[in-house]
Design an enzyme around this catalytic site. Structure first.
Site, short mmCIF file in Angstrom:
data_model
loop_
_atom_site.label_atom_id
_atom_site.label_comp_id
_atom_site.label_asym_id
_atom_site.label_seq_id
_atom_site.Cartn_x
_atom_site.Cartn_y
_atom_site.Cartn_z
N SER A 53 -19.79 -11.85 111.88
CA SER A 53 -19.57 -10.40 111.83
C SER A 53 -20.85 -9.64 111.50
CB SER A 53 -18.50 -10.07 110.79
OG SER A 53 -18.88 -10.54 109.51
N HIS A 65 -16.97 -11.64 118.29
CA HIS A 65 -16.54 -11.19 116.96
C HIS A 65 -15.10 -10.69 117.04
CE1 HIS A 65 -16.98 -8.05 113.51
NE2 HIS A 65 -16.32 -9.13 113.13
N GLU A 96 -15.58 -7.93 119.76
CA GLU A 96 -16.93 -7.43 119.95
C GLU A 96 -17.80 -8.53 120.57
OE1 GLU A 96 -19.50 -4.49 117.20
OE2 GLU A 96 -18.89 -6.35 116.21
N ASN A 114 -19.19 -3.56 111.85
CA ASN A 114 -19.50 -3.61 110.42
C ASN A 114 -20.65 -2.69 110.03
OD1 ASN A 114 -17.49 -5.25 109.41
ND2 ASN A 114 -18.53 -7.11 110.02
#
Length: 286
Positions: A123, A144, A156, A194
């Protein structure tokens, strides 16, 4: 590189929350799955989690009991990395530590065929650095998944410095074959999700800690005011406060003080209050 139509067996390394979820959506999509972890009890717990997810789908009428049983039959658990030798694509979902991931990828490079795509579920960590542990960095890509994997729609796709364009395209196609929708990010710290999410969570924690509002009203304000399904404190509890702290520390190291973890987040983790998985975080859980 193998095309999507050549994928029969999906290897998943790491049988924790993310790995078991990835294994579940893979078997739901009709693939055979080899789920690997370092100890038998971890493999067993991962398969139990997967099976519980299928039970919920059965209870909700999404699949039949016979379909759930067929999906379970397609999943094999193992502690032997060499059992991934027949996998057509492998997704790594181990602990978010660079040294561990690089060791896993170096081993996967040895046991899998040269044309197999190796994906990491990281991540925050660099795809390029992870890929450099292999002799085929062009076949390494970020996939991800979001938590909980069976529920969340998005994946992702993260492109490393040497990821081949065809491999990035394959990653999109494969995620969509698992029933997901995708977006693409360059190999920058935190990617899209993130990089934006962690400072949002940390600022929510600071607002509560500084007395701006109660924890309930911090979350309620964000839910009602911005139409997110879950406020920052509740979301942090669901992600895991230790996971949030680790991601924030990585971003802080790479991107500077604007990503500094909130003090209360660090204090909660030090106290062992990790969120929903430990029964207590910002809220209490059964």
């Amino acid at each position: 590189m193998r095309g999507l139509d050549a994928i029969d067996t999906v290897g998943v390394v790491g049988a924790g929350t993310m790995g078991s979820g990835i294994a579940q959506v893979a078997t739901q999509a009709g693939y055979d799955v080899v789920l690997r972890d370092v100890a038998d009890h971890l493999v067993e717990r991962g398969i139990e989690t997967l099976s519980g997810g299928l039970d919920r789908l059965t209870d909700e009428g999404e699949i039949t009991a016979d379909e759930a049983d067929a999906m379970r039959e397609r999943v094999d658990g193992t502690t032997d990395l060499e059992d991934l030798a027949e996998a057509d694509v492998v997704i790594e979902a181990v602990v978010e530590e660079m040294d561990v991931k690089r060791e896993v990828f170096a081993d996967l490079d040895e046991v899998t065929d040269d044309d197999v795509v190796l994906a990491t579920n990281t991540s925050t960590l660099s795809i390029t650095t992870i890929a450099s542990a292999t002799e085929r960095p062009e076949h390494v890509v970020g996939l991800h998944f979001m938590n909980p994997v069976p529920v969340m729609r998005g994946v992702e796709v993260v492109v490393g410095e040497k990821t081949a364009p065809a491999v990035a395209e394959f990653a999109h196609d494969f995620a969509e074959a698992l029933g997901k929708e995708t977006w693409e990010a360059d190999d920058k710290p935190g990617f899209v999700t993130n990089r934006i999410l962690m400072p949002w969570i940390n600022e929510g924690i600071r607002a509560y800690d500084e007395g701006v509002a109660s924890k309930e009203d911090v979350d309620r304000g964000m839910e009602l005011g911005t139409n997110v399904p879950m406020g920052p404190l509740e979301l942090a509890d669901h992600i895991g406060l230790d996971v949030c702290l680790h991601a924030s520390e990585t971003l802080h190291e790479e991107l500077g003080d604007r990503y500094q973890p909130a003090y209360l987040l660090k204090r909660k983790v030090e106290a062992g209050d990790l969120g929903k998985k430990s029964g207590r975080g910002f809220y209490e859980y059964d």
